[in-house]
Enzyme design. Sequence first.
Site, PDB file in Angstrom:
ATOM      1  N   GLN A 127       0.827  -1.264  -0.050  1.00 25.97           N
ATOM      2  CA  GLN A 127      -0.030   0.155   0.099  1.00 25.97           C
ATOM      3  C   GLN A 127       0.821   1.177   0.061  1.00 25.97           C
ATOM      4  O   GLN A 127       0.397   2.387  -0.019  1.00 25.97           O
ATOM      5  CB  GLN A 127      -0.713   0.065   1.318  1.00 25.97           C
ATOM      6  CG  GLN A 127      -1.996  -0.926   1.467  1.00 25.97           C
ATOM      7  CD  GLN A 127      -2.560  -1.258   2.635  1.00 25.97           C
ATOM      8  OE1 GLN A 127      -2.308  -1.810   3.387  1.00 25.97           O
ATOM      9  NE2 GLN A 127      -3.364   0.064   3.076  1.00 25.97           N
ATOM     10  N   ARG A 164      -5.623   7.482  17.291  1.00 34.44           N
ATOM     11  CA  ARG A 164      -6.922   7.145  16.645  1.00 34.44           C
ATOM     12  C   ARG A 164      -8.015   6.679  17.691  1.00 34.44           C
ATOM     13  O   ARG A 164      -8.962   7.074  17.499  1.00 34.44           O
ATOM     14  CB  ARG A 164      -7.063   6.681  15.249  1.00 34.44           C
ATOM     15  CG  ARG A 164      -7.952   7.092  14.381  1.00 34.44           C
ATOM     16  CD  ARG A 164      -8.015   6.427  13.034  1.00 34.44           C
ATOM     17  NE  ARG A 164      -7.372   7.438  12.046  1.00 34.44           N
ATOM     18  CZ  ARG A 164      -8.136   8.284  11.276  1.00 34.44           C
ATOM     19  NH1 ARG A 164      -9.201   8.249  11.701  1.00 34.44           N
ATOM     20  NH2 ARG A 164      -7.513   9.086  10.584  1.00 34.44           N
ATOM     21  N   ARG A 178      -7.695  -1.590   8.526  1.00 33.29           N
ATOM     22  CA  ARG A 178      -9.073  -0.667   8.334  1.00 33.29           C
ATOM     23  C   ARG A 178      -9.677  -0.220   9.822  1.00 33.29           C
ATOM     24  O   ARG A 178     -10.158  -0.840  10.730  1.00 33.29           O
ATOM     25  CB  ARG A 178     -10.173  -1.769   7.652  1.00 33.29           C
ATOM     26  CG  ARG A 178     -10.987  -1.083   6.881  1.00 33.29           C
ATOM     27  CD  ARG A 178     -11.768  -1.945   6.364  1.00 33.29           C
ATOM     28  NE  ARG A 178     -12.808  -1.627   5.106  1.00 33.29           N
ATOM     29  CZ  ARG A 178     -13.435  -2.400   4.285  1.00 33.29           C
ATOM     30  NH1 ARG A 178     -13.152  -3.665   4.347  1.00 33.29           N
ATOM     31  NH2 ARG A 178     -13.905  -1.820   3.334  1.00 33.29           N
ATOM     32  N   THR A 209      -3.762  11.663  10.916  1.00 30.10           N
ATOM     33  CA  THR A 209      -3.682  12.368  11.729  1.00 30.10           C
ATOM     34  C   THR A 209      -2.334  13.023  12.169  1.00 30.10           C
ATOM     35  O   THR A 209      -2.305  14.263  12.609  1.00 30.10           O
ATOM     36  CB  THR A 209      -3.803  11.576  13.172  1.00 30.10           C
ATOM     37  OG1 THR A 209      -3.198  10.622  13.191  1.00 30.10           O
ATOM     38  CG2 THR A 209      -5.305  11.086  13.432  1.00 30.10           C
ATOM     39  N   ALA A 227      -5.899   5.265   5.485  1.00 32.18           N
ATOM     40  CA  ALA A 227      -6.828   6.395   6.192  1.00 32.18           C
ATOM     41  C   ALA A 227      -7.844   6.765   5.296  1.00 32.18           C
ATOM     42  O   ALA A 227      -8.313   7.878   5.446  1.00 32.18           O
ATOM     43  CB  ALA A 227      -5.867   7.656   6.717  1.00 32.18           C
ATOM     44  N   GLU A 285     -12.834   2.981   5.348  1.00 31.37           N
ATOM     45  CA  GLU A 285     -12.681   2.407   6.737  1.00 31.37           C
ATOM     46  C   GLU A 285     -14.013   2.789   7.371  1.00 31.37           C
ATOM     47  O   GLU A 285     -14.561   1.948   8.100  1.00 31.37           O
ATOM     48  CB  GLU A 285     -11.978   3.168   7.394  1.00 31.37           C
ATOM     49  CG  GLU A 285     -10.229   2.915   6.879  1.00 31.37           C
ATOM     50  CD  GLU A 285      -9.453   3.790   7.550  1.00 31.37           C
ATOM     51  OE1 GLU A 285      -8.599   3.323   8.579  1.00 31.37           O
ATOM     52  OE2 GLU A 285      -9.330   4.807   7.387  1.00 31.37           O
TER      53      GLU A 285
END
Lengths: 496, 762
Positions: free
Chosen positions: B200, B313, B345, B445, B514, B716
């Site tokens: 990814q 998170r 996820r 974030t 994200a 997500e």
Amino acid sequence: MSGASIRFVLHGEVIEVDNVDPTRTVLQFLREDLGRKGSKEGCAEGDCGACTVVVAELTRDGDELALKSINSCIQFLPTLDGKELLTVESLAPDSSSLHPVQRAMIDEHGSQCGFCTPGFVMSLFVLYKTNPKPSRQEIDDALAGNLCRCTGYRPIIAAAQSMYAESPDDSDWLRQPCGKQDKPTERITRLKGLQRADGLEFDVAGRRYYAPVDIDTFAAIYARHPDATILAGGTDIGLWVTKQHRELQTVIYTGRVEELTNLSVMPAHIEVGAAVTLADVMPVIIDHYPGLEELFRRFASPPIRNAGTLGGNIANGSPIGDSMPALMVLGASLVLRQGDSVRELALEEFYHDYQVNDLRPGEFVAAIRIPKNEEAVIVSSQKWSKRFDQDISAVCTAYRLELDGEVVRSFRMACGGLAPIIKRARTCEAALDGKHWNEQNLERACAALASDFTPISDARASADIRLRAVQNMLRRFYLETRGEVDTTVYSYGRQS
Amino acid sequence: MRERAVGRALPHDSAHLHVTGRAAYTDDLPEPRDLLHLAVGMSEVAHARLRGVDLGEVLASPGVVDVCTAEHIPGANNFGSIVADDPIFADDEVQFVGQPVFAVAAKHVEEARRAALKASVDYELLEAILDPLSAVAKKSFVLPSETIVRGDPDDAISSAPRRLRRRLTLGGQDQFYLEGHIAMAIPQEDGRLLIYSSTQHPDEVQTVVAHATNRLAKDIVVICRRMGGAFGGKESQAGLIACIAALASDKTGRPCKLRLDRDDDMIMTGKRHDFVIDYDVGFDETGRILGIDFEFASRCGMSADLSGPVNDRTMFHCDNAYFLENVRIVSHRCKTNTVSNTAFRGFGGPQGMFAIEHVVDDIARELGRDPLEIRRRNFYGKDERNVTQYQQTVEDNIIDEIFDKLVVDSDYEKRRSAIREFNAGSKVLRRGIAITPVKFGISFTNTLLNQAGALVHVYKDGTVQLNHGGTEMGQGLYIKVAQVVADEFQIGVDRIRTMEADTSKVPNASATAASSGSDMNGKAAGKAAAKIRARLTEFAARHFSVSEADVEFSAGSVLVGDRSMSFAELVQLAWANRVSLSATGYYRTPKINYDRATFSGRPFFYFAYGAAVTEVVVDTLTGENRVLRVDILHDCGDSLNPAVDLGQVEGGYVQGVGWLTSEELWWNDAGELGTHAPSTYKIPTCSDLAPDFRVELLQNSANRENTIYRSKAVGEPPFMLALSAFHAIRDALAGSPDKAPNLQAPATPESVLRAIRDASHE
Ligand SMILES: Cc1cc2nc3c(=O)[nH]c(=O)nc-3n(C[C@H](O)[C@H](O)[C@H](O)COP(=O)(O)OP(=O)(O)OC[C@H]3O[C@@H](n4cnc5c(N)ncnc54)[C@H](O)[C@@H]3O)c2cc1C
Ligand code: FES
Ligand code: FES
């Protein structure tokens, strides 16, 4: 020994493969040797379905073609001898001519990452060819061996429903849906030409493969090579190779032996050749014992049942094998053969300890004898696992109950997952024998289970809850005989 | 006429390749002739000093060409991207069962794998910490604990009319992408290296391989056309696999491929964090939360990996859709001798939301009210009670509207009373129903990650090559971004070829993670295309002496004054007149700013919302349970592609249900993972999908922020809709006999039986 080559049909052509490593898997062969990379490896243990391919083989009478999905990741290449192999590439020879199943998958948005897709396409293809209008339940069953992590399955189910609406190209048998298909005469003839009257055997660098066609030859070979590995469906053995990386020196395949693949319903019992597949034997058993239907539906998945055999399940003797508790309470026995000598042994006497059974060197399971039902006998089995489909039991139970009015004439219970071997729950049985079939006695029997079994904790369940589960399963069986519960969470609210 | 290419339910750009088996994944690429296959030798113990590693038998094994260990790493023995604590190969200490100790290269995969089992390793055993609570007790952390406080939670809790305390345990989850980890490294001339990686985050692969092999970024190209699923599992973890392939390739001078066997993949690579959560809440008789204290302890494993932002998170999402006026959140990042946990996820969000949903449910059960009522009672307000615990004002709150609609559409009230009736008359089976909300913050974030690049080429024939920094893992990013570009040029998506993610085309790209993939890459690609379009417009106006306003790109043609020509004709003409037909696009997410030191600011550009009603049936004797009906209403803003988005919602939900019901990670006392294969680790199958499954995307709900075509991220958020399934199971168990059953997640049959047993106080 005959030459070390096997023959099967792929892409409409007979192909001949020389010097086959006896335990090379079909998937390795496709991907590494042929460069046919449509079939994927997701697990190499028969559990994800990414490698699903379809085998077309002659039925026993040789007149029809049967289509069976299998897990190519654990199927050994030599077992394809005399069959036709269909892979995802077979369905659409060029990119402009999609198969109705493929088109439906696109139209319904049935693929996301696409890695599971070729496997789903092949399972759907079998459904397309064998069921003209599947219910949701039948679709679930057909796809029980295919995992998809992306879609959540809804669009794939939709594809399974809409694939028939596609207009099939009449001329191509592969595209003709169930109910509208011609007899595949050409394919049948081609396969007939590949059958061997006297079996197959070869030796590649000292590693031997035998696929005899009659039981006497089989017995003789095994007597000569008592250290050989008997290969049936390979759904257990496949993993020895792909996961434990074992090298098997001599392999003797049961799948071609006429007598071992025989299934006959006799006056008092069902005689099941040890190499009869689970897919073939299950409907016959369910026919006689409808109470075993859910157990068999939950036994592995279609591709595993298409390859795996009842004899393999029993001989493998896993303490969590699913067929044995039921066969034990039914009083099944095994026909064992060594060279020319034959004996019969009750299944419950077969297992001595973890992975130790009563087989002598050179002796094998020839057949399983399952007594037929008597009137007024209740037979049932329950499987307890984390998932409904394609899961190995944490606990598996089976019951056989004969009532005389309210009194228990005979009660048998056998369990898997609670001890190193599958065995009867003798103390529990004794607590009920001759007693009233009521809640009070039932509770005594439940308590007795704690002295029958001392389960252990492992990845499937913890010891304490395993015991609680089996007690509750017995309670549930009781309530079922009382008509107080008639459905499980799995059948609850299902239309069909 | 302009035609909108966005908003259409086009199939996945590779769908026709998926279904025919022609989509090439990394293992399907043609193999160089002298390719070597790798296998990894892994630690067999959870914690030990390595006294000696004898690879003699490994080297002597048939087909083996070479081995590679820590001492063969010329550069940094690390693939950790945030903290340098993630060795590629164990050096003098092993820290979990499955940690790579060496790699072996052989001519065939089988030979390599067989050889890898033949090492003899001498371990001096050390004490192992195997669970989060032991780690807390021993103060064993990968990163310092963090705290957010707002208001005066202690006073609010102690002076509240009602109070509840509880400990929750919540299991982790394996990503179980169907395609396991894989990388192939191919040496190029002059010290360059080409790497095909299922990742990814190609940029990170490039960076960590550069550090490990002592190269500069310019000498490494990383390519990924597609992954067979990722779900966060191929964010940081892909770096390890690529590093091993690169190191072996450097050592042998030959191309090397490492494809992990499924079991090894599950043992060796990180998963979703499991948590132990303590809460202490004070509330009033109406169910409003007055003060709350959360203490989170998560299993991070042996290294930091992404555990910092994951746990942050959790702290940002333990409010879910609820206003927590007086709150303290303490978060421990526990160091354990298990595999280092990573992205999955939701990235810590699900665990935070699990916590608060449990609290709200417990309050409802304590008060004997419908949890729906208590949820509504605590929702964020629109103009007041609208500031999160990290000081971001919730400006786009639509949760009340979503709830109101879904309660009606799903017939919640009527079904709830029907279920009560059913349960009263049922001896063994019980049904339950629950509705839960989702509010999920969109953006990395870490503010700096919120940037993306694209490179668009238009060729003389009017077709387009589209490159962007995003990777395709099945989520449909490529088709969505192609739709954006198609819209810009007013051409068909079939005129656009999306190229593989390639670090030589788009540099320094953030991970596709994200949920930000389409938001960021869509914008970047749109900008690149807009640049070319502006050049074409300018050129056409000049060439044909019309004003730029008279140049119009419309479906299938470009109108220049009263002339009409095809896009290809205009392009051809522009080329002949020396107009540049290639452009980059760059996007940085606006408005966000956030101070990690104080946990305050605006970490999120906007929020995505949704809600789900789930109904289940539970067998109180066996603990087995099944989802019967699902009603989902989810907010994707103005969807770029409703079919793709629907797929994300449905797939996310089902994956979430797996996390909370059947997917259990189990370690034994020696720290060995017992559930490392699909035979023991059970993700949902087809029959687990509810027979009645109704999913709707919220209509007319343009994103209030200026995102790409006002859409919203969807990767997500839907995952957390599955919390409704867990609470439906609790609902079914409530009153048998405990009013608020102590059900541990995942709600396996065993877990359900345990809850029932504990409630009966046996
Ligand atoms: C994905 C998956 C799911 C599964 N699910 C289930 C399940 O739900 N329930 C369950 O019970 N099992 C399950 N199994 C296990 C397996 O499928 C069964 O045990 C099956 O019945 C084995 O039969 P086989 O023909 O494939 O045996 P093989 O693998 O061919 O052989 C198994 C063993 O039996 C021996 N053997 C075979 N035939 C004979 C014979 N005639 N005489 C003497 N020895 C013999 C072999 O030498 C070997 O030791 C599963 C396996 C997989 C891979
Ligand atoms: S690869 Fe998973 S079943 Fe064959
Ligand atoms: S589409 Fe990705 S696993 Fe099925």
